[in-house]
Design an enzyme around this catalytic site. Structure first.
Site, PDB file in Angstrom:
ATOM      1  N   LYS B  78       0.847  -1.201   0.000  1.00  0.00           N
ATOM      2  CA  LYS B  78       0.000   0.000   0.000  1.00  0.00           C
ATOM      3  C   LYS B  78       0.880   1.248   0.000  1.00  0.00           C
ATOM      4  CE  LYS B  78      -4.038   1.993   2.419  1.00  0.00           C
ATOM      5  NZ  LYS B  78      -4.882   1.939   3.634  1.00  0.00           N
ATOM      6  N   SER B 153      -9.839   2.448   2.752  1.00  0.00           N
ATOM      7  CA  SER B 153      -8.948   3.141   1.851  1.00  0.00           C
ATOM      8  C   SER B 153      -8.036   2.219   1.048  1.00  0.00           C
ATOM      9  CB  SER B 153      -8.059   4.109   2.647  1.00  0.00           C
ATOM     10  OG  SER B 153      -7.179   3.384   3.511  1.00  0.00           O
ATOM     11  N   SER B 177      -9.939  -0.002   6.848  1.00  0.00           N
ATOM     12  CA  SER B 177      -9.333   0.111   5.519  1.00  0.00           C
ATOM     13  C   SER B 177      -8.715  -1.172   4.984  1.00  0.00           C
ATOM     14  CB  SER B 177      -8.277   1.219   5.519  1.00  0.00           C
ATOM     15  OG  SER B 177      -8.896   2.482   5.594  1.00  0.00           O
TER      16      SER B 177
END
Lengths: 504, 512
Positions: B78, B153, B177
């Site tokens: 990420k 997210s 997330s």
């Protein structure tokens, strides 16, 4: 700006009661910074460095970086808290003080807010005339220093008028303890001296603890002085100003005096004091207006979520308490008494910053008066000329040895000064310099008598005068003998011998 | 079976047996990225050195170097995590092109365990969002339906795994997330116990809530990855000093045993029912039946303060974020915007923040600044912290009665791109199931629970355990995963659309 009118100091004190408060920042001399493993420029080994070389991602506030508390700094802070007579919080917490400024890498400062590590203390300070005064300490809390801005292109070096500014983050993250006093009443006309004595007492304490270099000119110790004037009989506190940039003990005294006179003039003229930061200017001896400051400044403090509460064990606190050195005020009284110094003599030593050296020299065998005389006299003079610290030029043991050579008659004061130069030049111990430079007093009467007989023989007129009882004529002969002996004779002994030989 | 369809544990075993090489495996995944990522847009950056890293791992293995179970396995990271050799933007214009001078601790651990970083995955800007639509670099698309969101997210990491572009990914979970994207993409995601995994080098959203964790296609793979990234980090003061069990052992024991005999499973009353999609509820009920049949004792528990979790979360998160994001001021790194006609440093900071932050970020900074302001602190931030304590007590009380808590991972299946973009409150409500675990610091796992009958899209089961009992997630999760797959006769992810290579992407010369 026109020079503000100042009221006569005594008149100001007659009309107003000065009310004081101090925030003293102490840079701790740990090897690494408060929250990172970067070298700490407040440690003497790392004092000199290129800009922006003593930094890690943490000090630059790079995304993703996290602070980690320096345990040594915690211990130093606890020791300082204890030396200030404070209680140590079993649990204290770091908080974020949020404000935007380019010297503040994260745009928040990690400090302590409502849970400081030390609180409720008391510091005894002594004025020059021997009166003592208790300064109440509200709190001592830990925080990190900011970086340093240099404003380039303006005439004044201030931000106003500068073309651009440079920022050096070496100082960002230097461990600080901020010592905050309660409001101090009752200083009266002694306020300036009291301010100086207080900062001096803090300096003595951190030096005795060994936790800071405490050099004001380097910013190791910084004093922000709050002052307001209360009209006599009004029972009301006045509006305060906070004077910053006070970089010496002498400036502390001058700045407070100046602010009292300035504020008094404004108040007496019907004006009002603006609550603001004021900058002290060493060169002009004045303060100038800085940032307006209000109690409503909103720093949006909240507990620092990246750090755990600081929870020192009772055992650690007690260990640190047991290891505290003798409080400087107590030590001063003890030394002054045992050395038999006058107030002036003792203050002379303290002000020269050579108390430790004088004490060590006495311990090494020198008399207190001799130790004082040499350190604050010749050694301080040479250090000043060389632009160095007196303590680094020569060791207390060497000074004690030098004094011993004077005491046993090997050296006169004049010769001893030459020996001292040799020692400082690295030529060896005092005894070795005496030997190598051949500087000892000639104590062999035979050599002196030979020189005296020569001098008398070459100045028969003088000899006649002496024999006529005109003893003062001997001076010319004594001078000639001292010259012949290249100064290495005891003038008193030469005089004795001259009279003896002339009348023989 | 092609390399991209294998699980990380399978790849790891074949690599260890030298049946296959890391170069082959890595190449297969890079090819897959090239083929499908034009449509998915899971990646913001693909590593130029993945193949050489893989070759290095292969040669070390041939030289006899001892290696961990995931050595040579590719992984997507990420973009919220700092990588010294790839840009790390956190999905923001503010950090476009910024390559940190250091690796996040979890990234360092990946490299030390010889995993092969494939690239950086898309995310909502600074991890603020539940759909990845708030990325400054365009949204990620759900591999199950390109018109739908992949969650957020961490939509990029979940989509990369679900689209077989990577067998493993790292995510970060502040309010869901990792788990919510797992639910809507049919993948597995774990938010470890707060402090279980280092946050050093994870670009902070809300420091007291953020946790880095695994994003995978199986429970065992999540456990294997958790074993690599977990443990104490002296650079993160909030990281725990616990000795952790081997999570892969717990996952294997759960999967192999297929039994939940004696396990007390609490169904959180407040995290089911009204507002939850019918297909989510029916799949959840089926999963409970299956667990019950496998010997679990199903108990309904109440957590009355969960009702206030979202309100508290949306005060604590913006408050911390407003401070964490203050460093983006153009002075030391990242974007700098000079206002027309020049100006003071404050003017430059303001112009930069105006241009560099997206609307959602600005919204939360303003909210957080307000919540921390003098005179409002007690009413907002202070009250939210009290709610947080009450939620922790609800968890404590519940875990007196049960071993794990369960709920759907998300109230609905994936919604359509753009559907909630203009309604922040609706977007916030999507995290209702996942937020309590972050507020309490307890671990949570999301895993596939079946496809919703009405839309054929993935649903997810959330399992929560007491703080430090992450191993329980893997044993229960491993068992449930196996039991569900037995009942379906296949894995859920195998039902995902195959995805055709996109021509649009091929024309872009590999630049993603």
């Amino acid at each position: 700006m026109a020079k503000p009118e100042l009221m006569d100091y005594d008149k100001a004190i007659e009309l107003f009661e000065p009310v004081l408060g101090f925030e003293v920042h102490v840079e701790l001399n740990t090897r690494s910074k408060m929250f990172s493993d970067a070298p700490n420029p407040a440690h003497p080994d790392f004092h000199v460095a290129e800009a922006n070389t003593q930094i890690t991602p943490v000090d630059l506030g790079l995304p993703g970086s996290l602070p980690v508390v320096n345990e040594e700094a915690i211990k130093y802070s606890i020791s300082l808290g204890l030396a200030l007579g404070c209680s140590i919080a079993p649990s204290s917490r770091f908080a974020r003080k949020n404000y935007f400024y380019p010297d503040l890498a994260k745009n928040y400062q990690i400090s302590q807010f409502d849970e400081p590590i030390a609180f409720d203390g008391n510091v005894e300070v002594e004025l020059a005339d021997g009166r003592t005064f208790q300064i109440p300490i509200e709190r001592a809390h830990m925080e990190e220093d900011a970086g340093k801005l240099t404003h380039v292109g303006g005439a004044t070096g201030r931000i106003q008028g500068a073309e651009y500014s440079l920022v050096d983050y070496n100082r960002a993250g230097v461990p600080l303890v901020e010592i905050v006093t309660n409001i101090i009443y009752g200083a009266e006309g002694d306020a300036p001296e009291l301010a100086k004595a207080y900062v001096s007492a803090i300096r003595d304490i951190v030096v005795s603890l060994g936790i800071s270099e405490a050099r004001m000119e380097r910013g190791n110790l910084r004093c922000d002085a709050n002052i307001s004037l209360s009209p006599r009989g009004s029972g009301k506190l006045g509006t305060r100003t906070e004077t910053k940039n006070v970089n010496s003990l002498r400036s502390v005294e001058r700045a407070i005096r100046y602010e009292i006179q300035r504020q008094a003039a404004i108040l007496a003229g019907g004006g009002t004091i603006i609550q603001e930061t004021r900058h002290w200017h060493e060169d002009t001896g004045r303060t100038s207006a800085g940032r307006p400051k209000s109690d409503a400044d909103d720093y949006r403090y909240f507990p620092e979520p990246d750090l755990l509460p600081v929870e020192p064990s009772t055992q650690l606190i007690e260990e640190l308490r047991a290891a505290l050195p003798e409080p400087p005020a107590v030590r001063h009284r003890r030394l002054k008494e045992s050395w038999g110094f006058t107030d002036l003599e003792f203050q002379d030593v303290v002000n020269s910053g050579l108390l430790v050296e004088v004490e060590a020299t006495v311990t090494a065998g020198a008399s207190a008066q001799q130790a004082r005389k040499w350190w604050t006299g010749e050694i301080a003079r040479l250090a000043n000329a060389a632009g160095e610290d007196a303590a680094t030029l020569v060791s207390p043991q060497q000074v004690a040895n030098l004094v011993a050579l004077i005491d046993d008659g090997t050296l006169t004061d004049r010769l001893a000064r030459q020996v001292l130069e040799g020692v400082i030049a690295g030529e060896g111990t005092p005894a070795e310099v005496v030997e190598s430079r051949g500087l000892a007093v000639v104590s062999d009467d035979t050599a002196l008598i030979a020189a005296i007989d020569d001098a008398l023989a070459s100045q028969p007129d003088v000899l006649a005068k002496i024999r006529d009882g005109k003893v003062q004529a001997a001076g010319a002969v004594i001078g000639a003998v001292m010259k012949a002996m290249r100064g290495q004779a005891d003038a008193a002994r030469v005089r004795e011998l001259v009279l003896e030989r002339a009348n023989a | 079976m092609t390399f991209t369809r294998m699980t990380a544990s399978e790849l790891g075993e074949k690599l260890a047996a030298k049946e296959i090489s890391s170069v082959e495996v890595t190449k297969a995944h890079l090819d897959r990225i090239e083929a499908v990522d034009g449509d998915i847009h899971a990646f913001l950056h693909v590593s130029a050195s993945a193949l050489s890293t893989a070759a290095d791992v292969d040669s070390r293995r041939l030289a006899g170097e001892a290696m961990g179970p995931l050595a040579g396995v590719p992984i997507a990271i990420k973009d919220v995590l700092c990588t010294h050799d790839m840009p790390s933007t956190a999905g923001s214009r503010m950090l476009e092109g910024w390559t940190p001078p250091y690796d996040a601790t979890v990234v360092r651990k990946l490299r030390e365990a010889h995993l092969v970083p494939l690239g950086k995955t898309n995310m909502d800007e600074f991890a603020m969002g539940s759909s990845t639509e708030h990325s400054a670099f365009g949204p990620t698309h759900n591999p199950w339906d390109l018109e739908r969101i992949p969650g957020g997210s961490g939509g990029g990491s979940a989509a990369a795994v679900a689209a077989f572009e990577a067998p493993l990914a790292l995510g970060s979970d502040t309010g869901g997330s990792i788990r919510q994207p797992a639910a809507v993409t049919g993948s597995v995601g774990v938010k470890p116990t707060y402090g279980g995994v280092s946050r050093y080098g994870a670009i902070a959203l809300a420091s007291s809530l953020d946790q880095v964790g695994p994003v995978t296609r199986t429970v065992l793979d999540a456990a294997l990855l958790h074993d690599v990234i977990g443990g104490h980090d002296p650079r993160d003061s909030t990281s725990l000093r616990d000795e952790w069990p081997v999570f892969a052992d717990a996952a294997r024991a759960g999967r192999d045993g297929r039994s939940l005999k004696g396990t007390r499973i609490g169904v959180v009353k407040e995290l089911n029912g009204e507002g939850f999609q019918a297909g989510v509820r029916s799949r959840f009920a089926e999963a409970l039946d299956i667990m019950s049949a496998a010997g679990a004792e199903i108990v309904e528990v109440s957590a009355p303060n969960f009702e206030y979790a979202i309100a508290a979360y949306y005060l604590i998160l913006p408050a911390e974020a407003s401070s964490n994001l203050a460093k983006f001021d153009s002075v030391r790194f990242g974007l700098r915007v000079n206002p027309a006609g020049g100006g003071t440093v404050e003017d430059v900071m303001a112009a930069t923040r105006e241009a560099g932050f997206g609307d959602e970020v600005k919204r939360r900074i303003i909210l957080g600044t307000y919540a921390l302001s003098a005179g409002y602190y007690d009413a907002y931030y202070g009250s939210a912290q009290k709610v947080r304590t009450l939620i922790q007590r609800d968890f404590d009380a519940a875990f007196e009665k049960v071993d794990v808590l369960v709920s759907p991972s998300a109230p609905t299946t994936a919604f359509k791109l753009g559907e909630k973009l203009d309604d922040p409150l609706a977007m916030y409500l999507n995290d209702i199931t996942t937020i309590p675990a972050n507020l309490a610091g307890v671990p949570g796992m999301g895993l596939p629970m079946g496809l919703a009958p009405e839309d054929g899209l993935p649903t997810g089961m959330q399992i929560m355990a007491p703080a430090r009992a992450d191993a329980r997630l893997y044993s229960v999760g491993g068992a449930l995963e196996a039991l569900l797959e037995d009942s379906w006769g296949h894995t859920m992810i195998s039902q995902a659309p195959a995805l055709e290579p996109t021509e649009m992407f091929a024309a872009r010369g590999g630049e993603v």
